[in-house]
Design a protein around this motif. Structure first.
Motif, PDB file in Angstrom:
ATOM      1  N   UNK A  16       0.793  -2.336  -2.874  1.00 25.67           N
ATOM      2  CA  UNK A  16      -0.534  -2.588  -3.453  1.00 25.67           C
ATOM      3  C   UNK A  16      -1.051  -3.957  -3.016  1.00 25.67           C
ATOM      4  N   UNK A  17      -0.185  -4.955  -3.015  1.00 28.52           N
ATOM      5  CA  UNK A  17      -0.591  -6.299  -2.578  1.00 28.52           C
ATOM      6  C   UNK A  17      -1.003  -6.297  -1.107  1.00 28.52           C
ATOM      7  N   UNK A  18      -0.269  -5.566  -0.278  1.00 28.67           N
ATOM      8  CA  UNK A  18      -0.629  -5.494   1.138  1.00 28.67           C
ATOM      9  C   UNK A  18      -1.968  -4.790   1.354  1.00 28.67           C
ATOM     10  N   UNK A  19      -2.314  -3.875   0.488  1.00 25.48           N
ATOM     11  CA  UNK A  19      -3.593  -3.180   0.610  1.00 25.48           C
ATOM     12  C   UNK A  19      -4.749  -4.014   0.057  1.00 25.48           C
ATOM     13  N   UNK A  22      -5.938  -8.185   2.027  1.00 25.64           N
ATOM     14  CA  UNK A  22      -6.954  -8.333   3.071  1.00 25.64           C
ATOM     15  C   UNK A  22      -8.374  -8.133   2.553  1.00 25.64           C
ATOM     16  N   UNK A  23      -8.557  -7.287   1.551  1.00 23.36           N
ATOM     17  CA  UNK A  23      -9.884  -7.063   1.002  1.00 23.36           C
ATOM     18  C   UNK A  23     -10.398  -8.292   0.267  1.00 23.36           C
ATOM     19  N   UNK A  28     -15.871 -10.863   3.304  1.00 24.85           N
ATOM     20  CA  UNK A  28     -17.128 -10.730   4.036  1.00 24.85           C
ATOM     21  C   UNK A  28     -16.931 -10.139   5.434  1.00 24.85           C
ATOM     22  N   UNK A  29     -15.737  -9.719   5.759  1.00 27.83           N
ATOM     23  CA  UNK A  29     -15.448  -9.173   7.086  1.00 27.83           C
ATOM     24  C   UNK A  29     -15.890  -7.722   7.172  1.00 27.83           C
TER      25      UNK A  29
END
Length: 97
Positions: A16-19, A22-23, A28-29
């Motif tokens: 869950x942390x890996x998903x 990045x968000x 703003x990416x």
């Protein structure tokens, strides 16, 4: 709590942390696909490049394209999991004879 259960919980939290990381980190990416990036690089290297072929069918929208991509991944994962489960059950049935 057993060792196996705590390991599973730790791995679930890690996934869950890996998903989510990045968000949050790159909020703003623009998350685009590799196809668009590759096309941009090829155009920068050789502006006169002509593709070898074109798609037979172009999905009507990006959402449908994403749906088809996710469906393809789900079907592949389902097939692989079914195969491993079938082989596990087959070995277990042979062992229990």
């Amino acid at each position: 709590m057993s060792y196996k259960k705590s390991t599973n919980i730790f791995l679930l939290v890690l996934v869950i942390a890996l998903a989510v990381f990045p968000l949050i980190y790159a909020s703003d990416a623009e998350f685009g696909g590799a196809d668009g990036e590759a096309e941009e690089v090829i155009t920068n290297i050789n502006p006169d490049y002509k593709p070898w072929f074109t798609s037979i069918w172009e999905p009507p929208s990006g959402e449908i394209e994403s749906l088809l991509f996710a469906l393809q991944g789900a079907l592949g994962a389902g097939f692989i999991c079914y195969y491993f489960g079938y082989m596990h059950g087959k070995k277990k049935a042979e062992r229990d004879k």
